[in-house]
Design a protein around this motif. Structure first.
Motif, PDB file in Angstrom:
ATOM      1  N   ASN A 106      34.469  46.307  17.926  1.00 44.53           N
ATOM      2  CA  ASN A 106      32.892  46.576  18.781  1.00 44.53           C
ATOM      3  C   ASN A 106      32.691  45.417  19.239  1.00 44.53           C
ATOM      4  O   ASN A 106      31.928  46.390  20.570  1.00 44.53           O
ATOM      5  N   ARG A 107      32.568  44.844  20.145  1.00 45.61           N
ATOM      6  CA  ARG A 107      31.522  43.456  20.738  1.00 45.61           C
ATOM      7  C   ARG A 107      32.082  44.167  22.398  1.00 45.61           C
ATOM      8  O   ARG A 107      33.051  43.897  22.129  1.00 45.61           O
ATOM      9  N   ARG A 108      31.559  44.408  22.752  1.00 48.56           N
ATOM     10  CA  ARG A 108      31.582  44.298  24.610  1.00 48.56           C
ATOM     11  C   ARG A 108      31.410  43.043  25.530  1.00 48.56           C
ATOM     12  O   ARG A 108      30.349  41.670  24.844  1.00 48.56           O
ATOM     13  N   PHE A 109      32.154  42.799  26.503  1.00 48.33           N
ATOM     14  CA  PHE A 109      32.434  41.941  27.107  1.00 48.33           C
ATOM     15  C   PHE A 109      31.723  42.295  28.499  1.00 48.33           C
ATOM     16  O   PHE A 109      32.291  43.145  29.118  1.00 48.33           O
ATOM     17  N   ASN A 110      30.615  41.086  28.761  1.00 42.78           N
ATOM     18  CA  ASN A 110      30.918  41.230  30.644  1.00 42.78           C
ATOM     19  C   ASN A 110      31.019  40.518  31.152  1.00 42.78           C
ATOM     20  O   ASN A 110      30.192  38.908  30.861  1.00 42.78           O
ATOM     21  N   TRP A 111      32.809  39.738  31.561  1.00 44.85           N
ATOM     22  CA  TRP A 111      32.335  38.980  32.559  1.00 44.85           C
ATOM     23  C   TRP A 111      32.101  38.897  33.979  1.00 44.85           C
ATOM     24  O   TRP A 111      32.133  40.038  34.509  1.00 44.85           O
ATOM     25  N   LYS A 112      32.355  37.718  34.744  1.00 42.61           N
ATOM     26  CA  LYS A 112      32.541  37.440  36.425  1.00 42.61           C
ATOM     27  C   LYS A 112      33.638  37.435  36.058  1.00 42.61           C
ATOM     28  O   LYS A 112      33.991  36.419  36.062  1.00 42.61           O
ATOM     29  N   ILE A 113      34.743  37.466  37.243  1.00 34.20           N
ATOM     30  CA  ILE A 113      35.626  37.099  38.713  1.00 34.20           C
ATOM     31  C   ILE A 113      35.602  36.901  39.995  1.00 34.20           C
ATOM     32  O   ILE A 113      34.493  37.439  40.216  1.00 34.20           O
ATOM     33  N   VAL A 114      35.788  35.794  40.576  1.00 29.26           N
ATOM     34  CA  VAL A 114      35.476  35.314  41.336  1.00 29.26           C
ATOM     35  C   VAL A 114      36.603  35.123  42.438  1.00 29.26           C
ATOM     36  O   VAL A 114      37.343  34.494  41.954  1.00 29.26           O
ATOM     37  N   THR A 115      36.339  35.660  43.733  1.00 27.06           N
ATOM     38  CA  THR A 115      37.854  35.327  43.966  1.00 27.06           C
ATOM     39  C   THR A 115      37.888  34.527  44.844  1.00 27.06           C
ATOM     40  O   THR A 115      37.020  33.727  45.215  1.00 27.06           O
ATOM     41  N   THR A 116      39.115  34.173  45.752  1.00 31.08           N
ATOM     42  CA  THR A 116      39.067  32.729  46.178  1.00 31.08           C
ATOM     43  C   THR A 116      39.226  33.972  48.546  1.00 31.08           C
ATOM     44  O   THR A 116      39.210  33.956  49.034  1.00 31.08           O
ATOM     45  N   ILE A 159      33.934  43.617  34.208  1.00 27.59           N
ATOM     46  CA  ILE A 159      33.964  42.592  34.756  1.00 27.59           C
ATOM     47  C   ILE A 159      33.901  42.749  35.908  1.00 27.59           C
ATOM     48  O   ILE A 159      34.498  44.113  37.154  1.00 27.59           O
ATOM     49  N   THR A 160      33.132  42.334  36.711  1.00 29.58           N
ATOM     50  CA  THR A 160      32.423  42.155  37.776  1.00 29.58           C
ATOM     51  C   THR A 160      32.513  41.595  39.103  1.00 29.58           C
ATOM     52  O   THR A 160      33.261  39.915  38.430  1.00 29.58           O
ATOM     53  N   VAL A 161      32.995  41.750  39.808  1.00 30.99           N
ATOM     54  CA  VAL A 161      34.325  40.645  41.226  1.00 30.99           C
ATOM     55  C   VAL A 161      33.541  40.251  42.117  1.00 30.99           C
ATOM     56  O   VAL A 161      32.534  41.359  42.501  1.00 30.99           O
ATOM     57  N   PHE A 162      33.324  38.985  42.534  1.00 27.87           N
ATOM     58  CA  PHE A 162      32.281  38.814  43.390  1.00 27.87           C
ATOM     59  C   PHE A 162      33.577  38.036  44.744  1.00 27.87           C
ATOM     60  O   PHE A 162      34.974  37.368  43.862  1.00 27.87           O
ATOM     61  N   ALA A 163      33.514  38.700  45.888  1.00 25.86           N
ATOM     62  CA  ALA A 163      34.184  37.424  47.133  1.00 25.86           C
ATOM     63  C   ALA A 163      34.263  36.225  47.209  1.00 25.86           C
ATOM     64  O   ALA A 163      33.285  36.185  46.642  1.00 25.86           O
ATOM     65  N   GLY A 164      35.348  35.450  47.235  1.00 24.60           N
ATOM     66  CA  GLY A 164      34.812  34.224  48.497  1.00 24.60           C
ATOM     67  C   GLY A 164      33.495  34.484  48.649  1.00 24.60           C
ATOM     68  O   GLY A 164      33.422  34.717  49.819  1.00 24.60           O
ATOM     69  N   GLY A 165      32.532  33.356  48.329  1.00 22.24           N
ATOM     70  CA  GLY A 165      30.911  33.055  48.707  1.00 22.24           C
ATOM     71  C   GLY A 165      29.804  33.435  48.387  1.00 22.24           C
ATOM     72  O   GLY A 165      28.655  33.495  48.625  1.00 22.24           O
ATOM     73  N   GLU A 166      31.075  34.818  48.108  1.00 23.71           N
ATOM     74  CA  GLU A 166      29.277  36.069  47.659  1.00 23.71           C
ATOM     75  C   GLU A 166      29.065  35.025  46.154  1.00 23.71           C
ATOM     76  O   GLU A 166      27.478  34.780  45.567  1.00 23.71           O
ATOM     77  N   GLN A 175      35.762  26.241  45.438  1.00 24.57           N
ATOM     78  CA  GLN A 175      35.132  25.913  43.557  1.00 24.57           C
ATOM     79  C   GLN A 175      35.020  26.862  42.805  1.00 24.57           C
ATOM     80  O   GLN A 175      35.021  26.916  42.113  1.00 24.57           O
ATOM     81  N   SER A 176      36.508  28.107  43.147  1.00 21.28           N
ATOM     82  CA  SER A 176      36.615  28.755  41.913  1.00 21.28           C
ATOM     83  C   SER A 176      37.124  28.051  41.056  1.00 21.28           C
ATOM     84  O   SER A 176      37.007  28.194  39.962  1.00 21.28           O
ATOM     85  N   PHE A 177      37.917  27.142  41.281  1.00 20.41           N
ATOM     86  CA  PHE A 177      38.767  26.449  40.626  1.00 20.41           C
ATOM     87  C   PHE A 177      37.930  25.672  38.950  1.00 20.41           C
ATOM     88  O   PHE A 177      37.568  26.417  38.117  1.00 20.41           O
ATOM     89  N   ASP A 178      36.906  25.200  40.165  1.00 17.78           N
ATOM     90  CA  ASP A 178      35.647  24.363  38.836  1.00 17.78           C
ATOM     91  C   ASP A 178      34.644  25.179  38.183  1.00 17.78           C
ATOM     92  O   ASP A 178      34.545  24.887  36.815  1.00 17.78           O
ATOM     93  N   ALA A 179      34.262  26.037  38.661  1.00 17.97           N
ATOM     94  CA  ALA A 179      33.946  27.062  37.891  1.00 17.97           C
ATOM     95  C   ALA A 179      34.399  27.945  37.019  1.00 17.97           C
ATOM     96  O   ALA A 179      33.475  28.092  35.878  1.00 17.97           O
ATOM     97  N   VAL A 180      35.522  28.177  36.841  1.00 22.08           N
ATOM     98  CA  VAL A 180      36.475  29.523  36.355  1.00 22.08           C
ATOM     99  C   VAL A 180      36.123  27.931  34.938  1.00 22.08           C
ATOM    100  O   VAL A 180      36.297  27.967  33.886  1.00 22.08           O
ATOM    101  N   SER A 181      37.102  26.963  35.584  1.00 18.84           N
ATOM    102  CA  SER A 181      36.911  25.449  34.174  1.00 18.84           C
ATOM    103  C   SER A 181      35.495  25.159  33.393  1.00 18.84           C
ATOM    104  O   SER A 181      35.641  25.307  32.112  1.00 18.84           O
ATOM    105  N   GLN A 182      34.824  25.529  34.160  1.00 17.14           N
ATOM    106  CA  GLN A 182      33.293  25.256  33.384  1.00 17.14           C
ATOM    107  C   GLN A 182      32.191  25.916  32.434  1.00 17.14           C
ATOM    108  O   GLN A 182      31.762  25.871  32.195  1.00 17.14           O
TER     109      GLN A 182
END
Ligand code: CA
Length: 363
Positions: free
Chosen positions: A34-44, A73-80, A86-93
């Motif tokens: 039942n664990r809940r997850f709040n994630w973020k996705i950044v797009t290019t 999952i909350t969506v953020f457009a490129g630059g928001e 820089q999304s590759f690095d942000a997700v990698s880290q």
């Protein structure tokens, strides 16, 4: 294993271990917590960019509904939240859990990433899906992203793109010499071999540069996005086919630590929602491109022309040379090229009797 005991008996840190135990004890039980997850996705992509960004919005809404809000999952457009590229690095880290874009943006870090978007004269959307899902492509992709702590999945495809907009007519390969053209990736490398000066411009800069004559030509996407950008007002000739991007695949990247924390049912929901988006975006492109092509042809009277045969033949030869040169510089590129070429060669033989043969009966 009784699910309630499993869920209550484990803290977040114990979930991975518990999950493995659960899978071992009963293969028919999908591990649920039942664990809940709040994630973020950044797009290019720019905010509200049709099909691409909208497709990501739909993907996250579907996941929230399918998981009964256990994965939001909350969506953020490129630059928001962070700059688009820089999304590759942000997700990698692990700054954010997910990203959406195109693998060839990361060719500076991983040259072989380009195979997982598009290769000039390579696989179309159907071929890419065959390679990715059944032909070993996805496994190779996972292998080359593993050092970056990233798990990739295919998520979207434009189908065959258009060759681009030119301010002058192209009658032979000699007419390409000296042209300044916006064309990224491997296509740009091939064009450079043909004497073109390839330049990189973001979507927002293309129209003005072409309209003012700062560039002589540009590729963008296909009729739907090109019409929306107004490129028919900046150049007279619209060439096909998009030999350089025959079936560009879009990518979902997931931080591998975050991915491993998801229970199995949420992982399956994400995988299936990504596959559904892969299909949905391709379908939307196909439907919208044919309507936009009609408008360009009938309303705007655009000169829509095929590249001459000698131009295609030369670009094909130059593509072979460009790929071989890249392979000499990078061992991973060479490894993926070998696998890709083997699959593409078989695919071409089958396609000659199926999709390509059938397409000829339509004209
Ligand atoms: Ca393109």
């Amino acid at each position: 294993m009784k699910r309630r005991q499993f869920v209550q008996g484990l803290g977040a840190a114990g979930i991975a271990t518990g999950l493995a135990a659960c899978q071992r004890s009963d293969e028919n039980t999908v591990a649920v917590s039942n664990r809940r997850f709040n994630w973020k996705i950044v797009t290019t992509w720019p905010p509200n960019f049709p099909i691409f960004h909208e497709g990501v919005e739909r993907f996250t809404k579907d996941i929230a509904k399918m998981s009964n809000n256990r994965l939001r999952i909350t969506v953020f457009a490129g630059g928001e939240l962070i700059p688009a590229l820089q999304s590759f690095d942000a997700v990698s880290q692990g700054t954010v859990e997910m990203g959406h874009g195109a693998a060839y943006y990361w060719s500076g870090k991983v040259p072989a990433a380009q195979f997982f978007t598009a290769v000039p004269f390579g696989l179309n959307a159907q071929g890419m899906n065959a390679w990715m899902y059944y032909g070993g492509g996805r496994e190779l992709w996972q292998e080359i992203y593993q050092p970056f702590n990233l798990t990739p999945l295919p998520m979207g495809n434009t189908g065959v793109q258009m060759g681009g907009w030119f301010r002058k007519k192209i009658d032979s390969i000699a007419d390409l010499k000296g042209l300044k053209m916006r064309i990224p990736g491997l296509g740009g490398k091939v064009m450079a071999k043909a004497g073109v000066n390839p330049v990189l411009l973001s979507g927002g800069e293309i129209y003005t540069s072409l309209e003012r004559g700062n560039i002589d030509a540009t590729e963008w996407v296909g009729p739907y996005h090109d019409l929306r950008l107004g490129l028919h007002r900046a150049a007279e000739y619209y060439y096909y086919p998009g030999w350089h991007e025959p079936g560009p695949t879009l990518e979902l990247i997931i931080n591998s630590d975050a991915w491993q924390q998801l229970p199995e049912d949420l992982q399956l929901i994400v995988e299936n929602a990504a596959a559904a988006s892969n299909l949905w975006m391709l379908a939307e492109f196909e439907a919208k491109n044919l309507a936009a092509l009609k408008t360009l042809r009938e309303e705007h009277k655009v000169n829509i022309l095929p590249f001459p045969d000698d131009v295609i033949a030369t670009l094909k030869q130059l593509t072979k040379e460009a790929l071989n040169e890249e392979a000499e510089k990078d061992a991973t590129f060479a490894k993926v090229l070998k696998a890709y070429r083997a699959f593409a060669a078989d695919n071409a033989q089958w396609s000659a009797l199926s999709e390509a043969a059938y397409a000829k009966t339509l004209s």
